[in-house]
Every structure is written in structure tokens, then in C-alpha cells.
Design a protein around this motif. Structure first.
Motif, PDB file in Angstrom:
ATOM      1  N   ILE A  97     -16.932  33.705 -62.543  1.00  0.00           N
ATOM      2  CA  ILE A  97     -16.044  34.393 -61.605  1.00  0.00           C
ATOM      3  C   ILE A  97     -14.629  34.312 -62.152  1.00  0.00           C
ATOM      4  CG2 ILE A  97     -15.136  34.448 -59.258  1.00  0.00           C
ATOM      5  CD1 ILE A  97     -17.748  33.126 -58.345  1.00  0.00           C
ATOM      6  N   PRO A  98     -14.001  35.450 -62.439  1.00  0.00           N
ATOM      7  CA  PRO A  98     -12.675  35.421 -63.074  1.00  0.00           C
ATOM      8  C   PRO A  98     -11.621  34.745 -62.211  1.00  0.00           C
ATOM      9  CG  PRO A  98     -13.650  37.628 -63.173  1.00  0.00           C
ATOM     10  CD  PRO A  98     -14.496  36.823 -62.238  1.00  0.00           C
ATOM     11  N   GLY A  99     -10.847  33.866 -62.834  1.00  0.00           N
ATOM     12  CA  GLY A  99      -9.651  33.336 -62.211  1.00  0.00           C
ATOM     13  C   GLY A  99      -9.816  32.330 -61.108  1.00  0.00           C
ATOM     14  N   ASP A 100     -11.035  31.808 -60.879  1.00  0.00           N
ATOM     15  CA  ASP A 100     -11.191  30.855 -59.783  1.00  0.00           C
ATOM     16  C   ASP A 100     -11.015  29.409 -60.237  1.00  0.00           C
ATOM     17  OD1 ASP A 100     -13.505  30.439 -61.205  1.00  0.00           O
ATOM     18  OD2 ASP A 100     -14.861  30.596 -59.480  1.00  0.00           O
ATOM     19  N   GLY A 101     -10.788  29.218 -61.536  1.00  0.00           N
ATOM     20  CA  GLY A 101     -10.562  27.864 -62.045  1.00  0.00           C
ATOM     21  C   GLY A 101     -11.778  26.978 -62.014  1.00  0.00           C
ATOM     22  N   ILE A 102     -12.965  27.576 -61.931  1.00  0.00           N
ATOM     23  CA  ILE A 102     -14.212  26.812 -61.848  1.00  0.00           C
ATOM     24  C   ILE A 102     -15.136  27.247 -62.987  1.00  0.00           C
ATOM     25  CG2 ILE A 102     -16.251  26.298 -60.432  1.00  0.00           C
ATOM     26  CD1 ILE A 102     -14.555  26.966 -57.971  1.00  0.00           C
ATOM     27  N   ASP A 103     -15.821  26.299 -63.565  1.00  0.00           N
ATOM     28  CA  ASP A 103     -16.817  26.594 -64.592  1.00  0.00           C
ATOM     29  C   ASP A 103     -18.114  26.985 -63.880  1.00  0.00           C
ATOM     30  OD1 ASP A 103     -18.424  26.786 -66.806  1.00  0.00           O
ATOM     31  OD2 ASP A 103     -18.487  24.633 -67.218  1.00  0.00           O
ATOM     32  N   TYR A 127     -16.924  25.613 -70.188  1.00  0.00           N
ATOM     33  CA  TYR A 127     -15.737  26.438 -70.428  1.00  0.00           C
ATOM     34  C   TYR A 127     -15.371  27.146 -69.118  1.00  0.00           C
ATOM     35  CZ  TYR A 127     -17.314  25.569 -75.167  1.00  0.00           C
ATOM     36  OH  TYR A 127     -17.748  24.951 -76.320  1.00  0.00           O
ATOM     37  N   THR A 128     -14.195  26.874 -68.613  1.00  0.00           N
ATOM     38  CA  THR A 128     -13.779  27.410 -67.318  1.00  0.00           C
ATOM     39  C   THR A 128     -13.225  28.820 -67.462  1.00  0.00           C
ATOM     40  OG1 THR A 128     -13.258  25.182 -66.534  1.00  0.00           O
ATOM     41  CG2 THR A 128     -12.263  27.029 -65.346  1.00  0.00           C
ATOM     42  N   ASP A 129     -13.738  29.734 -66.629  1.00  0.00           N
ATOM     43  CA  ASP A 129     -13.271  31.129 -66.583  1.00  0.00           C
ATOM     44  C   ASP A 129     -13.405  31.836 -67.937  1.00  0.00           C
ATOM     45  OD1 ASP A 129     -12.663  30.991 -63.913  1.00  0.00           O
ATOM     46  OD2 ASP A 129     -10.558  30.499 -64.218  1.00  0.00           O
ATOM     47  N   ASP A 130     -14.464  31.531 -68.665  1.00  0.00           N
ATOM     48  CA  ASP A 130     -14.691  32.187 -69.960  1.00  0.00           C
ATOM     49  C   ASP A 130     -15.387  33.526 -69.748  1.00  0.00           C
ATOM     50  OD1 ASP A 130     -16.888  30.604 -69.074  1.00  0.00           O
ATOM     51  OD2 ASP A 130     -17.833  30.802 -71.034  1.00  0.00           O
ATOM     52  N   VAL A 131     -14.649  34.460 -69.195  1.00  0.00           N
ATOM     53  CA  VAL A 131     -15.189  35.781 -68.873  1.00  0.00           C
ATOM     54  C   VAL A 131     -15.223  36.671 -70.106  1.00  0.00           C
ATOM     55  CG1 VAL A 131     -14.927  37.830 -67.415  1.00  0.00           C
ATOM     56  CG2 VAL A 131     -14.329  35.567 -66.521  1.00  0.00           C
ATOM     57  N   TYR A 132     -14.191  36.574 -70.938  1.00  0.00           N
ATOM     58  CA  TYR A 132     -14.047  37.461 -72.095  1.00  0.00           C
ATOM     59  C   TYR A 132     -14.000  36.670 -73.405  1.00  0.00           C
ATOM     60  CZ  TYR A 132     -12.520  40.424 -68.225  1.00  0.00           C
ATOM     61  OH  TYR A 132     -12.441  41.092 -67.033  1.00  0.00           O
ATOM     62  N   GLY A 133     -14.882  35.703 -73.558  1.00  0.00           N
ATOM     63  CA  GLY A 133     -14.893  34.889 -74.751  1.00  0.00           C
ATOM     64  C   GLY A 133     -14.075  33.625 -74.568  1.00  0.00           C
ATOM     65  N   TRP A 134     -13.685  32.993 -75.694  1.00  0.00           N
ATOM     66  CA  TRP A 134     -12.981  31.722 -75.597  1.00  0.00           C
ATOM     67  C   TRP A 134     -12.081  31.531 -76.811  1.00  0.00           C
ATOM     68  CZ3 TRP A 134     -12.345  28.765 -71.524  1.00  0.00           C
ATOM     69  CH2 TRP A 134     -11.824  27.493 -71.682  1.00  0.00           C
ATOM     70  N   ASP A 135     -10.971  30.840 -76.573  1.00  0.00           N
ATOM     71  CA  ASP A 135     -10.027  30.489 -77.624  1.00  0.00           C
ATOM     72  C   ASP A 135     -10.187  28.999 -77.916  1.00  0.00           C
ATOM     73  OD1 ASP A 135      -7.872  29.830 -79.224  1.00  0.00           O
ATOM     74  OD2 ASP A 135      -6.444  31.098 -78.146  1.00  0.00           O
ATOM     75  N   PHE A 136     -10.906  28.677 -79.005  1.00  0.00           N
ATOM     76  CA  PHE A 136     -11.149  27.282 -79.348  1.00  0.00           C
ATOM     77  C   PHE A 136      -9.925  26.639 -79.996  1.00  0.00           C
ATOM     78  CE2 PHE A 136     -15.255  29.336 -79.137  1.00  0.00           C
ATOM     79  CZ  PHE A 136     -16.011  28.430 -78.419  1.00  0.00           C
ATOM     80  N   GLY A 137      -9.074  27.457 -80.605  1.00  0.00           N
ATOM     81  CA  GLY A 137      -7.870  26.917 -81.216  1.00  0.00           C
ATOM     82  C   GLY A 137      -6.871  26.433 -80.188  1.00  0.00           C
ATOM     83  N   GLU A 138      -6.684  27.209 -79.111  1.00  0.00           N
ATOM     84  CA  GLU A 138      -5.717  26.863 -78.068  1.00  0.00           C
ATOM     85  C   GLU A 138      -6.387  26.246 -76.842  1.00  0.00           C
ATOM     86  OE1 GLU A 138      -2.678  27.196 -78.845  1.00  0.00           O
ATOM     87  OE2 GLU A 138      -2.619  28.718 -80.428  1.00  0.00           O
ATOM     88  N   ARG A 139      -7.716  26.190 -76.849  1.00  0.00           N
ATOM     89  CA  ARG A 139      -8.500  25.619 -75.745  1.00  0.00           C
ATOM     90  C   ARG A 139      -8.217  26.326 -74.428  1.00  0.00           C
ATOM     91  NH1 ARG A 139     -12.504  23.482 -78.077  1.00  0.00           N
ATOM     92  NH2 ARG A 139     -13.058  22.760 -76.007  1.00  0.00           N
ATOM     93  N   ASP A 140      -8.301  27.666 -74.430  1.00  0.00           N
ATOM     94  CA  ASP A 140      -8.146  28.408 -73.187  1.00  0.00           C
ATOM     95  C   ASP A 140      -9.086  29.615 -73.196  1.00  0.00           C
ATOM     96  OD1 ASP A 140      -6.871  30.651 -74.477  1.00  0.00           O
ATOM     97  OD2 ASP A 140      -4.979  29.559 -74.444  1.00  0.00           O
ATOM     98  N   ASN A 141      -9.053  30.384 -72.112  1.00  0.00           N
ATOM     99  CA  ASN A 141     -10.001  31.483 -71.942  1.00  0.00           C
ATOM    100  C   ASN A 141      -9.418  32.843 -72.330  1.00  0.00           C
ATOM    101  OD1 ASN A 141      -8.182  31.784 -69.856  1.00  0.00           O
ATOM    102  ND2 ASN A 141      -9.708  32.365 -68.329  1.00  0.00           N
ATOM    103  N   TYR A 142      -8.377  32.831 -73.168  1.00  0.00           N
ATOM    104  CA  TYR A 142      -7.715  34.086 -73.529  1.00  0.00           C
ATOM    105  C   TYR A 142      -7.607  34.183 -75.052  1.00  0.00           C
ATOM    106  CZ  TYR A 142      -4.336  37.949 -73.286  1.00  0.00           C
ATOM    107  OH  TYR A 142      -3.695  39.162 -73.421  1.00  0.00           O
ATOM    108  N   PRO A 143      -8.654  34.666 -75.725  1.00  0.00           N
ATOM    109  CA  PRO A 143      -8.656  34.739 -77.190  1.00  0.00           C
ATOM    110  C   PRO A 143      -7.886  35.949 -77.723  1.00  0.00           C
ATOM    111  CG  PRO A 143     -10.765  35.502 -76.349  1.00  0.00           C
ATOM    112  CD  PRO A 143      -9.966  35.052 -75.150  1.00  0.00           C
TER     113      PRO A 143
END
Length: 529
Positions: free
Chosen positions: A172-178, A184-200
Motif C-alpha cells: 500500500i503506497p505511503g502508509d509506512g508499513i511493510d 522493505y517498506t512501501d516498495d511499490v516501484y522497486g527499491w534503492d539499496f544504495g540510499e536504503r529507501d523506496n525511491y530508486p
């Protein structure tokens, strides 16, 4: 008056002074303690080393090891990323002799294959025409295929990509829950392993250019962007690469594009790639931009290694060696950078992206194809360059859409006669070729006469027989089973009662649910009396 004199003490002042002094001393003690802890932690941090440890049992916790400051299991693997407070030599010696450990590896760096940008339009390469790209795109039957882009991310602001990005529907986008509990929390569109976030988001440009080529050949690809670098950096660490590979496995990717290299072999990356291969994923790897030898991981048997050519000549940066599988255009390639800006670039990264697009088309055609079948198709459909057969400079040759169609599509094979001409008084047998697949199939053969048509009602589902057509034969009764590309023979055919004219023999292959596994194919037959 003596210079030495006594001043009478004021008790109130003394008590106040002593009280203030105690406070100062206490304050200095607290500050000193904090500084001591801070600098001690810095010293300890400097001694801390990060490793990837492969355990024999993935259910074993790394907490059992001494001096482990932090640990994390990578995906559903037996690989763990740990940080320990020992010198590098000590930790290697300590862990490699532990019976619970298979190997231990210090975190290494890799890099994307630097693209050689050029403004010289004379070097512009019509790569799409060179490989008969339209013939390759014709093979797609519009089934969606997830392609994992393990790279510098993708430019989400470029509209060309917007409808081709994989969406994790279990999150579920943007709910802050895995929501899907994959770590990976909010990994709707992939994942950024370098910055450790959900916005690659791509700010380097490499990943966006690779993506544009994949989608140019296969618009049915769904790109899963997995960013493994930080910001503009061209380097990444192997722990991020390994984690991205296991994430791609978990998300159901069918193709992994690795337009990157490492200077030395990494056991952790080897294990991740082998696990992806065992899960049926096709791994495409660029051979590198060092003309000396094939780089890792393209040198692995589990990958399809791709070099570059320019006008059927090896590119000056393309390496050679027996590990090279095939080549694709790689010089002066037009692609889209950040912001959708057209860019001319060169490098084996681009050649690998082209082959990844071909693989996505093949899987869009037939999702049952294994990685071995895909590799067989690619190797058999290359335009041979250089020495006859596979060689160290071109591998099996350059990918070619015309040849690929002949390899992957079923075919009716008529007896050899000039101009497809046959006498209606002859009786002859018709052979057929079936491409490899790994599923029970139905094979349909039909004849289209000069006046009536046999055609597909829905090209993705089933054949439709025209009521006035002459013949429609289902021959899977004696062919039911797993097909591996052997030729077969259609029962003897006697066209004595057929009128003269030009006919078409059609052949189609479907799964047991009626879904086409290749585009239909036909052969001409000119009948005379």
C-alpha cells in the motif's frame, strides 16, 4: 605594611565558591565521559569490518558469533551481512575455521560499465535495423514480463517509462508499513539499496539509458528498478548487488540485466546469480569495456555474456575470450538519458540491454521457456561473424531477428519442389518443426485454400476454423507430452480432389488452455493438375 597580609575569610562566599567548583568539576566529568565514549566509539568503528558470511544453515542466527556488532540476512538466502569489531585478518581466520561457515567475503566494490558518450553523429548506429528489430518485436504476444534493472535506477520523471514500471500490488503506497512483509517498506516501484529507501530515482543516467533500449525492443517489459549505487556515483558495493538479485527473485523477475562488472570474482555474487538461475531467471551480463578479457560476472556459465560490435567489427572496447556468448550493436547507440534527452553512447552495457529486450520478447511469446531454451534460441539465431562457428571475438555471432524467427516459430516443411509447386495427383507427406518448450502443448495444422481462410479469432487464445475450409487437423493425440524441438511427420496428404491454386499450410502451438506459445507460421503450396 608588610606585603603579606591576611584577609579574613567570608564563610558564605567560600561555601558558594566550593559549591560552584563542584558543579564545574561534575560538568567537566560528564563532558569528558561523553567525549571519551564518542572518541572510543569512533576508534571502535574504525576497527569494525563489514563482511558477507555464507552459512551452511540459513536458519542459523549470526548472534552466535562473537564480536558481531550487527547482522542482516540477505533475502531468503544463506548469506548474511555482518559488522564485527575485529581486524580483517582476525575475522577471516576466526570465521573460515568455523564449521557453520562456508565462506566469508569482505565487502568489495564494482562499477557500471562506463558509457562512452559521443556527439559525433557520424557514429550514429541504426542498431534496430541492423539486428532486424521489427522481426524480434513481432514475436511478442503481449504477455507482460518483469525485467529487473539492477543499475543506477530509473528516471521516474520521463514519460517514456511511466507505463512500463513494475508495480508491487502487495504494498500500500505511503502508509509506512511493510505490507507484504518482505523487509522493505512501501516498495511499490522497486527499491534503492544504495540510499536504503523506496525511491530508486536515477541521477547518474546509466540505468535510464539501459531501460530505454530494453523498452525499444520489448514494450511489454515491466521494468523493476533496483538502484545499487549512491547519487551520482558510478560504483556500488557487492552487498547491494547481492541483495538486489535476491529481491528480483522474490518479486518474480524473469530477466535480470547486469550492465556492470567487478574487478575480481565475488563468491557472494556468484551464489546469488546461481540462485537466480536455479529459479529460472535469464541473467544478461555485459562483457565489460576492457578489451583484455571477459569481466565478472559475465564470465559465469549462468549468465549470457554480451560483447559489442560496430558494422560487424568488434568494438575497440569489447573484450574477447571463450566466455563470450554473443554480440550486439554497441557503438553510437541512440538512447534516452535523464529527462528523456536523446543521447549517443557506446559500451557493452548497451549491447547487454539490447539482448535483455530480446529475451523479454521471447518470454512474452512463451512464458514457459527456460533459461537454457532462451540461451539456445539466442545462440542458434546469431548471424555468424569472424571464424565459422563460435569464436572468442564474436561468440556465436550477432543477434538477428530474421534468424530468430526461424528458430523459435513452428514450421511446416513441404517436400522440396521449385516454386512450391505440387501436382494434385501426387501423394506426399508434410513434415513440421516444433521449437523447444517445457510444457504440454497442442499443435494445430490447417490448410487455407485460395477462396477461404483459416485464421485466429484471438491471436492470444485459439484457432478458429472457417466452416468452408478444407482441413483442420489436431495432431496432438500422438504428440502429447513435453516437446523438445524434434521434427514430426504429418499423415500422408492426397490433394486429388483439391482445385488448382495457391494454398497456405498453417501451423500453431498452444498450451493446454489454448494460449498461443508462438506466432502462427505458414508455408505456401501451389497446386496444379
Amino acid at each position: 605594611m608588610s606585603p603579606f597580609y591576611k584577609i579574613k575569610s567570608n564563610n558564605c562566599f567560600s561555601k558558594k565558591f566550593l559549591s560552584t567548583s563542584k558543579q564545574k568539576i561534575f560538568f567537566l566529568f560528564i563532558v569528558s565521559t561523553i567525549l571519551f565514549i564518542f572518541f572510543s566509539s569512533q576508534i571502535l568503528a574504525e576497527k569494525a569490518e563489514t563482511f558477507i558470511v555464507a552459512l551452511k544453515n540459513k536458519n542459523l542466527s549470526c548472534k552466535v558469533f562473537k564480536n558481531v556488532l550487527s547482522w542482516k540476512q540477505i533475502g531468503n538466502s544463506r548469506l548474511f551481512k555482518i559488522k564485527v569489531n575485529l581486524s580483517e585478518q582476525n575475522i577471516i581466520e576466526f570465521l573460515k575455521h568455523d564449521p557453520r561457515v562456508r565462506f566469508v567475503e569482505k565487502i568489495k566494490q564494482g562499477s557500471f560499465n562506463n558509457l562512452l558518450l559521443t556527439k559525433n553523429l557520424a557514429e550514429k548506429n541504426n542498431w534496430f535495423k541492423e539486428i532486424n528489430g521489427y522481426k524480434i518485436k513481432e514475436l511478442s504476444l503481449h504477455k507482460k514480463v518483469i525485467v529487473a534493472l539492477i543499475d543506477s535506477g530509473i528516471d521516474f520523471n520521463t514519460s517514456f517509462y511511466s507505463n512500463h514500471i513494475f508495480i508491487n500490488s502487495n504494498e500500500i503506497p505511503g502508509d509506512g508499513i511493510d505490507n507484504d512483509h518482505n523487509g522493505y517498506t512501501d516498495d511499490v516501484y522497486g527499491w534503492d539499496f544504495g540510499e536504503r529507501d523506496n525511491y530508486p530515482q536515477d541521477v547518474n543516467g546509466h540505468g535510464s539509458m539501459i531501460t530505454s533500449l530494453i523498452l525499444s525492443l520489448c514494450p511489454d517489459a515491466l521494468i523493476l528498478p533496483l538502484k545499487i549505487n549512491r547519487g551520482l556515483e558510478n560504483e556500488f558495493t557487492i552487498d547491494h548487488l547481492v541483495e538486489a538479485i535476491y529481491y528480483a527473485i522474490q518479486m518474480g523477475a524473469k530477466v535480470i540485466n547486469l550492465s556492470l562488472t567487478l574487478k575480481e570474482i565475488s563468491p557472494s555474487v556468484e551464489e546469488a546469480i546461481k540462485d537466480a538461475y536455479r529459479n529460472g531467471i535469464i541473467i544478461i551480463a555485459s562483457a565489460g569495456n576492457d578489451p583484455s578479457s571477459i569481466a565478472f560476472p559475465a564470465s559465469m556459465n549462468e549468465t549470457i555474456s554480451v560483447g559489442s560490435v560496430y558494422n560487424e567489427i568488434p568494438a575497440w572496447f569489447s573484450p574477447s575470450g571463450p566466455a563470450l556468448d554473443l554480440v550486439a550493436p554497441g557503438v553510437g547507440i541512440k538512447c534516452l538519458g535523464i529527462g528523456g534527452i536523446e543521447t549517443l553512447a557506446s559500451g557493452t552495457s548497451l549491447s547487454a540491454a539490447i539482448v535483455s529486450g530480446v529475451c523479454a520478447d521471447l518470454l512474452s511469446m512463451n512464458p514457459y521457456l527456460t533459461s537454457d531454451h532462451i540461451k539456445e534460441f539466442l545462440m542458434r539465431s546469431c548471424r555468424d561473424l569472424g571464424e565459422i562457428g563460435k569464436d572468442i571475438y564474436f561468440g556465436a555471432g550477432e543477434i538477428d531477428g530474421n534468424l530468430l524467427q526461424h528458430v523459435v516459430k513452428p514450421a511446416i516443411i513441404l517436400p522440396q519442389h521449385p516454386f512450391y509447386s505440387f501436382n494434385a495427383n501426387w501423394t506426399f507427406s508434410i513434415r513440421f518443426y516444433l521449437p523447444p518448450t517445457d510444457v504440454i502443448t497442442n499443435i494445430y495444422i490447417a490448410l487455407e485454400d485460395p477462396n477461404n481462410e483459416i485464421w485466429f479469432l484471438d491471436i492470444q487464445e485459439q484457432w478458429k476454423q472457417d466452416p468452408n475450409s478444407i482441413a483442420m487437423v489436431l495432431i496432438n493425440d500422438f504428440l502429447r507430452g513435453i516437446l523438445f524441438g524434434d521434427n514430426g511427420v504429418f499423415p500422408a496428404f492426397n490433394p486429388f480432389n483439391f482445385p488448382e491454386g495457391l494454398y497456405k499450410w498453417w501451423i500453431g502451438v498452444t498450451d493446454i488452455d489454448g494460449n498461443l506459445l508462438t506466432p502462427p507460421n505458414y508455408s505456401y503450396m501451389l497446386l496444379f493438375k
